[in-house]
Write an enzyme that holds these catalytic residues in place. Structure first.
Site, PDB file in Angstrom:
ATOM      1  CE1 TYR A   1      24.602  -9.640  39.818  1.00 11.58           C
ATOM      2  CE2 TYR A   1      24.680 -10.231  42.149  1.00 11.58           C
ATOM      3  CZ  TYR A   1      24.069  -9.559  41.106  1.00 11.58           C
ATOM      4  OH  TYR A   1      22.950  -8.806  41.336  1.00 11.58           O
TER       5      TYR A   1
ATOM      6  N   GLY B   1      39.163 -10.060  45.517  1.00  9.68           N
ATOM      7  CA  GLY B   1      39.998 -10.016  44.316  1.00  9.68           C
ATOM      8  C   GLY B   1      40.714  -8.678  44.308  1.00  9.68           C
TER       9      GLY B   1
ATOM     10  N   GLY C   1      39.221  -5.173  45.669  1.00 10.11           N
ATOM     11  CA  GLY C   1      39.058  -5.471  47.088  1.00 10.11           C
ATOM     12  C   GLY C   1      38.125  -6.616  47.388  1.00 10.11           C
ATOM     13  CG  PHE C   2      36.038  -6.362  50.840  1.00 13.10           C
ATOM     14  CD1 PHE C   2      34.755  -6.041  51.274  1.00 13.10           C
ATOM     15  CD2 PHE C   2      37.084  -5.518  51.214  1.00 13.10           C
ATOM     16  CE1 PHE C   2      34.514  -4.915  52.051  1.00 13.10           C
ATOM     17  CE2 PHE C   2      36.859  -4.389  51.998  1.00 13.10           C
ATOM     18  CZ  PHE C   2      35.572  -4.086  52.414  1.00 13.10           C
ATOM     19  CB  ALA C   3      31.994  -8.425  46.629  1.00 12.73           C
TER      20      ALA C   3
ATOM     21  CB  CYS D   1      35.335 -17.386  42.601  1.00 19.58           C
ATOM     22  SG  CYS D   1      34.757 -15.863  43.373  1.00 19.58           S
TER      23      CYS D   1
END
Length: 225
Positions: free
Chosen positions: A91, A154, A165-167, A183
């Site tokens: 999300y 991801g 990239g990233f969250a 995930c």
């Protein structure tokens, strides 16, 4: 990473504010081609998304991990997108800092596992700036505070050019993660810096710490625009 005069690595950090997911996806695709052609230096996009669920490339991409009905998603203004990145469903939404590095890993960083570990290191250092101790978990990606995920990763790497990239959950409304199995991991939770600290955390300040640590971990000098 990009080199200046053959010696100094440089990084263009773009702070974009709130960007719809489809627009960010198209921007990444364009920048990947620009990076491959040498038209731009290594670039880090920092932004937020409106409410969205994104699917990975593993199996059904995580569709089976959507717990809410299409009507329930629509009523909360949540869209669903296929992404082309690794990983399962996740999300994105307001209060979450998303980072999309468009980086050429050639010639000396052509190692997928190292790249993911380096992204994790950026986020671990950022959390530490706020007094939050986080860690990696063997067999899982991302950054964890105990049994709860603080940041998801991801990535997509095509001919050693990175995207996605990233969250990092800063002040994210964590209730939205209840719409999915985040995930695809059912026995762990999610958290945010704000929840861990019990106080308001400004996303803009976290954004600057992420930019700083990304430059340090990837040994780059941020360009001044």
């Amino acid at each position: 990473m990009s080199l200046v005069d053959g010696t100094e690595r440089v990084l263009d950090v773009r702070r974009l504010g709130v960007v719809p997911y489809a627009e960010a996806l198209e921007l990444q695709r364009s920048l990947v081609e620009d990076r491959r052609a040498g038209r731009i230096p290594d670039t880090l996009l920092l932004l937020e998304h409106p409410h969205v669920l994104t699917l990975g490339v593993r199996g059904d991409g995580g569709r089976s991990h959507i717990l809410a009905t299409p009507d329930a998603l629509a009523s909360r203004g949540v869209q669903v997108y296929e992404t082309g990145r690794g990983g399962d469903i996740t999300y994105h939404g307001p209060g979450q800092l998303v980072g999309y590095p468009i980086v050429d890993l050639k010639p000396d960083r052509c190692d997928v596992h190292r790249y993911v570990r380096d992204l994790e290191e950026v986020l671990i250092r950022t959390a530490a700036d706020y007094g939050v101790e986080t860690e990696r978990v063997t067999g899982l990606t991302g950054v964890w505070a105990g049994r709860e995920k603080l940041a998801a990763i991801g990535v997509r790497i095509a001919r050693w050019i990175t995207s996605h990239g990233f969250a990092l959950n800063v002040s994210t409304d964590l209730d939205f993660f209840g719409l999915i199995v985040p995930c695809g991991i059912s026995d762990r939770g999610v958290t945010s810096l704000q929840r861990l600290l019990g106080r308001t955390v400004e996303l803009a300040a976290v954004q600057e710490r992420v930019a700083h640590h990304f430059s340090k971990v990837f040994t780059a000098q941020e360009l001044v625009n």
